[in-house]
Design an enzyme around this catalytic site. Structure first.
Site, short mmCIF file in Angstrom:
data_model
loop_
_atom_site.label_atom_id
_atom_site.label_comp_id
_atom_site.label_asym_id
_atom_site.label_seq_id
_atom_site.Cartn_x
_atom_site.Cartn_y
_atom_site.Cartn_z
N LYS A 2 -26.29 7.12 7.44
CA LYS A 2 -25.22 8.09 7.70
C LYS A 2 -24.55 8.45 6.38
CE LYS A 2 -20.67 8.53 9.91
NZ LYS A 2 -19.61 7.83 10.66
N ASP A 30 -15.07 13.04 6.38
CA ASP A 30 -14.99 13.13 7.83
C ASP A 30 -13.54 13.35 8.26
OD1 ASP A 30 -15.34 13.00 10.56
OD2 ASP A 30 -15.50 10.81 10.61
N LYS A 40 -8.58 13.64 12.73
CA LYS A 40 -8.02 12.30 12.61
C LYS A 40 -6.54 12.36 12.23
CE LYS A 40 -12.37 10.32 10.91
NZ LYS A 40 -12.61 9.28 11.94
N GLU A 61 -19.40 11.76 15.27
CA GLU A 61 -20.43 12.59 14.63
C GLU A 61 -21.54 11.77 13.99
OE1 GLU A 61 -18.77 10.84 11.31
OE2 GLU A 61 -17.69 11.64 13.04
N ARG A 82 -23.27 9.24 15.00
CA ARG A 82 -24.41 8.98 15.89
C ARG A 82 -25.29 10.21 16.06
NH1 ARG A 82 -20.26 7.31 20.52
NH2 ARG A 82 -19.24 6.66 18.59
#
Length: 482
Positions: A245, A250, A257, A329, A331
């Site tokens: 990953k 992010d 978040k 995201e 996964r």
């Protein structure tokens, strides 16, 4: 840090000299001093008894040529992790000392423990000063004395390990504005290609042609396009596939978040960095294994083009996925990476490494990685590698109940069921849907130990490089697949 070796016993010259002691050797060391009574009183006042991890810095007694004498405790009964921590505690004490440091190999100490002590010392001397106008000064040279060629070889191998751990830390500590997906891809290529590792970068156009729509969906909200880096290392036998990953930043996407700690989300590419650096370490160490890696790199941003909650996207494997949570995201990225590896290379085993879930930290805290998989022998082998290298991991469950949580009313399955429990195992179950049942698979969730906001025993604040040594050890020793 420059490291040199001298075969002669004794600490040699330098601004500071280190002697490693334990309770059974301390008395003899004090008795041999020219200032025995004074040294004994000082050590009593400092409560130094030679216990593992103890460190005391003294002005060198009369008769010694160094300015400082440093005593460090390390017992032969210490674990690998304890030896690393003891070396790291020495580093913390010595970080700002001027000049050079001489470290003597103590007679009678297990060579492996001494090498791990040196590893811990080198790991903790790391500093990320790239963006400081005035970089901090510190130790520049370490001289290790009294070692046999066998011990020197062992230390040099661990020196490669710590150097590649520092590469992971450098990449993780880069701010998001300096390391968008294509820049990270270029740096991985610069790391791996000179070592004979084949590098291929699949841009967004190529990913669209392939149908890697989950990876594209994660990156579509950013002006910086996603990509996939494919690494190949030659070796005999069926390759092992590695998926990483690589979220260069992010925000959570539409499910944005909270502001507190969001700046740490530059670390969400630690899995990809760990795999790339692990392969580089193996190449430098001359470890020949057939390896293929697919590293999914993207920025998960909130914008008018970002994926919406409830969007349905067809995966590279074929099944449709309802994306209920845009902050789940990782996964999605790994699903397409795992599929790509199987479609193109038919690996005998799959391993993915990712800062995948906050949930794994709820159960295991910040020091342990969670280990998941579909093959107990591979899980046990990875646990043994973790023990040999001093990395902290714990096996976690996946079963049919976690798969059941992923049922969707509108697609083949969804990426998050909206529950507050078991989310690390649910994420692992999602990944398992993209692994052929007969293929041994390991999922390593490093979300806890990959980044230390305030630092930890082996690392200053920031990226830690956790998992590299465990992964290299496992890949070097794992069985060959037909």
């Amino acid at each position: 840090m420059n490291i040199t070796f001298e075969a002669s016993r004794g600490v040699g010259t330098g601004a500071a000299a280190v002697e490693i002691l334990h309770p059974e050797t301390l008395a003899a060391f004090v008795d041999a001093s020219s200032e025995r009574e004074r040294l004994a009183r000082i050590l009593t006042a400092e409560d130094f008894a030679g216990r593992t991890g103890q460190v005391v810095i003294l002005l060198a007694p009369a008769g010694r040529i160094e300015d400082r004498l440093i005593l460090a405790g390390l017992s032969s009964e210490a674990s690998v992790f304890d030896a690393q921590l003891a070396g790291a505690r020495l580093a913390v004490k010595c970080l700002d000392l001027p000049g050079d440091l001489a470290l003597a190999y103590p007679e009678g100490l297990d060579a492996n423990l001494f090498a791990e002590f040196v590893y811990g010392f080198l790991a903790r001397t790391y500093r990320f000063d790239k963006y400081r106008s005035a970089p901090r000064s510190g130790l520049a040279n370490l001289k290790i004395t009294g070692c046999s060629e066998v011990v020197i070889t062992q230390i040099k191998s661990l020196q490669v390990a710590v150097e590649t751990v520092h590469i992971v830390r450098d990449l993780v500590n880069e701010p998001g504005n300096a390391l968008p997906p294509l820049e990270l891809a270029a740096r991985i290529e610069g790391l791996c290609a000179p070592l004979g590792i084949a590098v291929e970068i699949l841009d967004a156009t190529k990913l669209a042609e392939l149908g890697a729509n989950l990876l594209l969906a994660v990156g579509q909200g950013s002006v910086n396009p996603p990509c996939m880096v494919v690494l190949r290392m030659q070796g005999e036998g069926t390759p092992i596939g590695l998926a990483g990953k690589g979220m260069t930043f992010d925000t959570g996407g539409i499910h944005i978040k909270p502001v507190a700690g969001m700046w740490e989300m530059k670390n969400d590419m630690a899995g990809a960095a760990t795999i790339a650096a692990s392969m580089a370490a193996m190449a430098r160490l001359g470890i020949s294994r057939p390896l293929v890696a697919a590293l999914g790199l993207a920025e998960n941003m909130a914008s008018g083009s970002a994926t919406r909650p409830g969007d349905v996207v067809r995966s590279l494997a074929g099944p449709y996925v309802e994306i209920r949570n845009t902050d789940c995201e990782g996964r999605l990225v790994l699903a397409d990476c795992l599929t790509y590896l199987q479609q193109r290379f038919a690996p005998g085993q799959l391993i993915d490494v990712a800062t995948l879930t906050y949930a794994v930290q709820v159960g295991l805290g910040p020091r342990y990685a969670g280990i998941y998989g579909n093959s107990r022998p591979e899980i046990d082998a990875l646990l043994q590698s973790a023990e040999r290298t001093g990395e902290l991991v714990w096996p976690m469950p996946i079963d049919a109940g976690f798969h059941d949580e992923l049922a969707s009313d509108f697609a083949d399955f969804l990426n998050w069921p909206g529950v507050t429990y078991g989310n690390a195992s649910i994420a692992a179950a999602f990944l398992e849907k993209f692994v052929a049942p007969a293929t041994p698979w390991l999922h390593i969730d490093i979300a806890g130990p990959a980044y230390a906001p305030k630092g930890n025993s082996l690392s200053p604040a920031g990226g830690t490089g956790f998992g590299l040594r465990m992964l290299v050890d496992y890949l070097a020793k794992t069985r060959t697949f037909a």
